[in-house]
Design a protein around this motif. Structure first.
Motif, PDB file in Angstrom:
ATOM      1  N   ILE A  37    -155.956  22.943  77.594  1.00  0.00           N
ATOM      2  CA  ILE A  37    -154.766  23.491  76.935  1.00  0.00           C
ATOM      3  C   ILE A  37    -154.863  23.307  75.425  1.00  0.00           C
ATOM      4  N   LEU A  38    -155.391  22.156  74.989  1.00  0.00           N
ATOM      5  CA  LEU A  38    -155.590  21.946  73.555  1.00  0.00           C
ATOM      6  C   LEU A  38    -156.638  22.903  72.997  1.00  0.00           C
ATOM      7  N   LEU A  39    -157.693  23.138  73.781  1.00  0.00           N
ATOM      8  CA  LEU A  39    -158.773  24.030  73.317  1.00  0.00           C
ATOM      9  C   LEU A  39    -158.322  25.489  73.257  1.00  0.00           C
ATOM     10  N   ARG A  40    -157.397  25.862  74.155  1.00  0.00           N
ATOM     11  CA  ARG A  40    -156.826  27.201  74.269  1.00  0.00           C
ATOM     12  C   ARG A  40    -157.788  28.204  74.887  1.00  0.00           C
ATOM     13  N   THR A  41    -159.026  28.270  74.406  1.00  0.00           N
ATOM     14  CA  THR A  41    -159.987  29.227  74.944  1.00  0.00           C
ATOM     15  C   THR A  41    -161.306  28.529  75.234  1.00  0.00           C
ATOM     16  N   GLY A  42    -162.087  29.164  76.104  1.00  0.00           N
ATOM     17  CA  GLY A  42    -163.413  28.650  76.390  1.00  0.00           C
ATOM     18  C   GLY A  42    -164.452  29.355  75.547  1.00  0.00           C
ATOM     19  N   THR A  43    -165.603  29.607  76.136  1.00  0.00           N
ATOM     20  CA  THR A  43    -166.662  30.344  75.451  1.00  0.00           C
ATOM     21  C   THR A  43    -166.889  31.653  76.194  1.00  0.00           C
ATOM     22  N   ARG A  44    -167.854  32.395  75.743  1.00  0.00           N
ATOM     23  CA  ARG A  44    -168.150  33.682  76.393  1.00  0.00           C
ATOM     24  C   ARG A  44    -168.576  33.478  77.846  1.00  0.00           C
ATOM     25  N   ASN A  45    -169.200  32.331  78.120  1.00  0.00           N
ATOM     26  CA  ASN A  45    -169.778  32.109  79.439  1.00  0.00           C
ATOM     27  C   ASN A  45    -169.004  31.140  80.324  1.00  0.00           C
ATOM     28  N   GLU A  46    -167.919  30.548  79.813  1.00  0.00           N
ATOM     29  CA  GLU A  46    -167.218  29.570  80.629  1.00  0.00           C
ATOM     30  C   GLU A  46    -165.747  29.511  80.237  1.00  0.00           C
TER      31      GLU A  46
END
Length: 229
Positions: A37-46
């Protein structure tokens, strides 16, 4: 579905951390879900959850994450400056909240009170941190400050830094603490020497140095109790 290409939109709604937090509350979420939740988003692959799990795995758990610098965070694949700052901000807010709650009711009556207050925070640090607790006339903690972060073997602090910080919060007395990363809290000759300097400076400015406590791995030594000050 290839797990290496899993992104948040591929995760069922009931498994998404924000949706789960709204449904079951923050207490039910795992460390990885809260971190996501703090990160908000992952990466293109995860997904963000997978990224959060990888962060926790790479740093060895939540406790070690709290001690990671921005440079160490951005060295993790998928963590750029923005995500690193978000994580550090969340960690710092949690630290300040915990500190403010504890300090509101903390009175230092004996060395163990000060040692217990900072033991869990300091016992795992990889470098020596020199921390002062500033007290009022009732020996209640009215402030604290980390005045030095040293090497693995030495923590350097100057009396003027200590008493400048003490006067800033109108402290009547103070307790000094620092950790030994080795886990052995036995005072070194340097520990005894800086304590003598601080006590002499305190006499000049009228602020008592009540104790200097060395924190080890779930152990501590009070220089006051040992007759070393």
């Amino acid at each position: 579905m290839n797990p290496e290409r899993l992104v948040l939109r591929d995760v069922p709604n009931e498994d998404r951390p924000r949706e789960r937090m709204m449904t079951v509350g923050a207490e039910a979420l795992s460390h990885a879900e809260l971190l996501a939740i703090l990160l908000r988003t992952g990466t293109r692959n995860e997904s963000a959850v997978h990224l959060a799990s990888r962060i926790l795995s790479s740093c060895g758990g939540l406790r070690n994450l709290t001690d990671m610098s921005l440079a160490e965070l951005t060295a993790i694949r998928g963590i750029g400056p923005a995500k690193a700052l978000q994580l550090r901000a969340g960690i710092e807010l949690g630290r300040r909240l915990s500190q403010s709650r504890d300090e509101e009711r903390l009175t230092i009556r004996r060395p163990q009170d000060a040692a217990d207050f900072l033991m869990e925070e300091m016992r795992y640090l990889k470098k020596e941190h020199f921390i002062c607790l500033f007290l009022n006339t009732k020996n209640q903690v009215i402030g604290r400050e980390t005045l030095s972060i040293g090497t693995l073997n030495a923590s350097l602090v100057h009396p003027r830094e200590v008493f400048r910080a003490a006067m800033k919060c109108s402290s009547a007395s103070l307790v000094c603490l620092h950790n030994h990363p080795s886990g052995d809290p036995s005072p070194s000759p340097e520990d005894i020497a800086i304590t003598e300097r601080l006590c002499k400076a305190g006499e000049l400015v009228g602020i008592d140095v009540l104790d200097h406590i060395v924190i080890g791995d779930n152990r501590y030594v009070s220089l006051k109790e040992q007759g070393l000050m």
